[in-house]
Scaffold this motif. Structure first.
Motif, PDB file in Angstrom:
ATOM      1  N   GLU A   1      84.406  44.657  47.062  1.00 50.92           N
ATOM      2  CA  GLU A   1      84.338  43.460  47.655  1.00 50.92           C
ATOM      3  C   GLU A   1      83.776  43.950  48.934  1.00 50.92           C
ATOM      4  N   ILE A   2      82.647  43.199  49.427  1.00 52.95           N
ATOM      5  CA  ILE A   2      82.131  43.356  50.486  1.00 52.95           C
ATOM      6  C   ILE A   2      81.845  41.917  51.335  1.00 52.95           C
ATOM      7  N   SER A   3      81.316  42.141  52.428  1.00 49.23           N
ATOM      8  CA  SER A   3      81.074  40.792  53.360  1.00 49.23           C
ATOM      9  C   SER A   3      79.936  40.079  52.655  1.00 49.23           C
ATOM     10  N   ASP A   4      79.978  38.578  52.881  1.00 50.18           N
ATOM     11  CA  ASP A   4      78.739  37.777  52.679  1.00 50.18           C
ATOM     12  C   ASP A   4      77.332  38.659  52.920  1.00 50.18           C
ATOM     13  N   GLU A   5      77.462  39.011  54.151  1.00 50.19           N
ATOM     14  CA  GLU A   5      76.304  39.354  54.855  1.00 50.19           C
ATOM     15  C   GLU A   5      75.629  40.530  53.868  1.00 50.19           C
TER      16      GLU A   5
ATOM     17  N   ALA B   1      73.419  29.969  56.069  1.00 49.23           N
ATOM     18  CA  ALA B   1      72.438  30.309  55.038  1.00 49.23           C
ATOM     19  C   ALA B   1      73.004  31.544  54.168  1.00 49.23           C
ATOM     20  N   ILE B   2      73.576  32.362  54.858  1.00 48.81           N
ATOM     21  CA  ILE B   2      74.098  33.540  54.184  1.00 48.81           C
ATOM     22  C   ILE B   2      75.264  33.053  53.505  1.00 48.81           C
ATOM     23  N   ALA B   3      76.336  32.229  54.036  1.00 50.75           N
ATOM     24  CA  ALA B   3      77.518  31.994  53.139  1.00 50.75           C
ATOM     25  C   ALA B   3      77.064  30.981  51.833  1.00 50.75           C
ATOM     26  N   ARG B   4      76.081  30.275  52.173  1.00 53.35           N
ATOM     27  CA  ARG B   4      75.651  29.409  51.006  1.00 53.35           C
ATOM     28  C   ARG B   4      75.185  30.115  49.833  1.00 53.35           C
ATOM     29  N   LEU B   5      74.423  31.256  50.107  1.00 51.93           N
ATOM     30  CA  LEU B   5      73.680  32.121  49.047  1.00 51.93           C
ATOM     31  C   LEU B   5      74.843  32.843  48.458  1.00 51.93           C
ATOM     32  N   ALA B   6      75.502  33.538  49.379  1.00 53.83           N
ATOM     33  CA  ALA B   6      76.578  34.376  48.752  1.00 53.83           C
ATOM     34  C   ALA B   6      77.780  33.526  47.684  1.00 53.83           C
ATOM     35  N   THR B   7      77.956  32.473  48.255  1.00 49.75           N
ATOM     36  CA  THR B   7      78.589  31.529  47.283  1.00 49.75           C
ATOM     37  C   THR B   7      78.151  31.332  46.029  1.00 49.75           C
ATOM     38  N   GLU B   8      76.852  31.140  46.069  1.00 47.41           N
ATOM     39  CA  GLU B   8      76.198  31.039  44.718  1.00 47.41           C
ATOM     40  C   GLU B   8      76.033  32.143  44.059  1.00 47.41           C
ATOM     41  N   LEU B   9      75.870  33.282  44.584  1.00 48.93           N
ATOM     42  CA  LEU B   9      75.525  34.396  43.945  1.00 48.93           C
ATOM     43  C   LEU B   9      77.056  34.738  43.157  1.00 48.93           C
ATOM     44  N   ARG B  10      78.172  34.672  43.955  1.00 48.66           N
ATOM     45  CA  ARG B  10      79.571  35.163  43.663  1.00 48.66           C
ATOM     46  C   ARG B  10      79.842  34.113  42.280  1.00 48.66           C
ATOM     47  N   GLY B  11      79.245  32.888  42.313  1.00 49.73           N
ATOM     48  CA  GLY B  11      79.837  32.082  41.312  1.00 49.73           C
ATOM     49  C   GLY B  11      78.791  31.615  40.143  1.00 49.73           C
ATOM     50  N   SER B  12      77.638  32.280  40.209  1.00 53.56           N
ATOM     51  CA  SER B  12      76.585  32.321  39.067  1.00 53.56           C
ATOM     52  C   SER B  12      76.674  33.424  37.921  1.00 53.56           C
ATOM     53  N   GLN B  13      77.190  33.149  36.889  1.00 54.83           N
ATOM     54  CA  GLN B  13      76.918  34.122  35.985  1.00 54.83           C
ATOM     55  C   GLN B  13      75.361  34.575  35.446  1.00 54.83           C
ATOM     56  N   GLY B  14      74.853  33.364  35.620  1.00 52.90           N
ATOM     57  CA  GLY B  14      73.144  33.604  35.274  1.00 52.90           C
ATOM     58  C   GLY B  14      72.406  34.505  36.426  1.00 52.90           C
ATOM     59  N   LEU B  15      72.987  34.328  37.664  1.00 51.38           N
ATOM     60  CA  LEU B  15      72.487  35.521  38.582  1.00 51.38           C
ATOM     61  C   LEU B  15      72.994  36.937  38.356  1.00 51.38           C
ATOM     62  N   THR B  16      74.109  36.917  37.946  1.00 51.13           N
ATOM     63  CA  THR B  16      74.713  38.314  37.749  1.00 51.13           C
ATOM     64  C   THR B  16      74.087  38.883  36.493  1.00 51.13           C
ATOM     65  N   ASN B  17      73.990  37.907  35.325  1.00 54.52           N
ATOM     66  CA  ASN B  17      72.872  38.716  34.275  1.00 54.52           C
ATOM     67  C   ASN B  17      71.688  39.200  34.735  1.00 54.52           C
TER      68      ASN B  17
END
Length: 262
Positions: free
Chosen positions: A92-96, A209-225
């Motif tokens: 776990e790390i900060s959104d930034e 902007a950081i919060a939006r991108l961090a939320t998308e990163l955490r919630g997207s399996q496609g980006l994780t892959n």
């Protein structure tokens, strides 16, 4: 003058004089050819030394570029692996910090191939003037490799494109300014290529902007892959490029320096 003396000797039927004059003429021609050949060999040797020194300088610069590219790929893989651990719930790390890590995992190090001397040698048909066989063979194999292999990557990784489709332009601008390698790095500066990308940085003034991108990163399996693929490819590339480093090292080690024999 020689012709007039030969003509006179023939007229007087002085065959000994005729023979001597002919020997003088032939000897002069032979000596002239030898002097010309010697001068051509001397000029070729000078040209060969000049080209060899320039080629060695280019290969040393390429040796640095290969080392820099490998170090950069190692940083990308390490940063990407830490970021991937967060997306997979193992850390776990900060959104930034997450956004910085994801952005850095998209990065690539590009420095154009330094091959002007080699191309000149090949175009002029002077490759034979490079007398050091090991050096010449290393250069031919190195520069004969595909540009894709030597550049390693051209920045068209899928994860890179996916992040750039989602990131706020102003946030991206500040990430480039604060969280990437020194743009003023000089070729040959080996100290500057340690931790080229993996250093502390902060981004301020882009909370939304950081919060939006961090939320998308955490919630997207496609980006994780895509990030997982990026980590694997960067790690593999950092290993593969070592072949070119060894190739250059072998060729340069075989060159003892210019011949200073007068």
């Amino acid at each position: 003058m020689i012709l007039s003396r030969i003509a006179k000797a023939l007229k007087d039927q002085n065959w000994l004089a005729v023979g001597i004059e002919f020997i003088i003429v032939i000897a002069g021609v032979v000596i002239g050819f030898q002097v010309t050949a010697w001068n051509e060999d001397r000029l070729s040797a000078i040209r060969g030394t000049e080209l060899t020194e320039r080629l060695v300088a280019d290969l040393r610069d390429e040796q640095w570029r290969v080392a820099a590219t490998r170090n950069y790929l190692i940083d990308v893989a390490a940063i990407g692996e830490r970021t991937l651990a967060v997306l997979e719930g193992e850390a776990e790390i900060s959104d930034e910090a997450l956004v910085i890590g994801a952005y850095r995992a998209t990065q690539y190090f590009w420095s154009g191939l330094i091959r002007g001397t080699y191309d000149e040698i090949v175009a002029s048909g002077e490759i034979g003037l490079i007398r050091n066989t090991a050096l010449r063979d290393s250069a031919v194999e190195y520069y004969g490799s595909s540009p894709t292999a030597l550049l390693i990557e051209l920045g068209e990784a899928p994860f890179r494109n996916a992040i750039r489709e989602r990131i706020d332009p102003e946030l991206h601008r500040d990430l480039v300014a604060s969280c990437t390698e020194d743009v003023n790095i000089q070729i040959g500066d080996y100290a500057a290529i340690e931790a080229m990308l993996d250093f502390p940085c902060r981004i301020e003034g882009h909370d939304a902007a950081i919060a939006r991108l961090a939320t998308e990163l955490r919630g997207s399996q496609g980006l994780t892959n895509l990030l997982r693929r990026r980590v694997i490819e960067a790690a593999q590339q950092s290993t593969s490029i070592q072949y070119y480093g060894r190739l250059l090292e072998t060729g340069l080690a075989a060159y003892p320096g210019p011949d200073t024999t007068p």
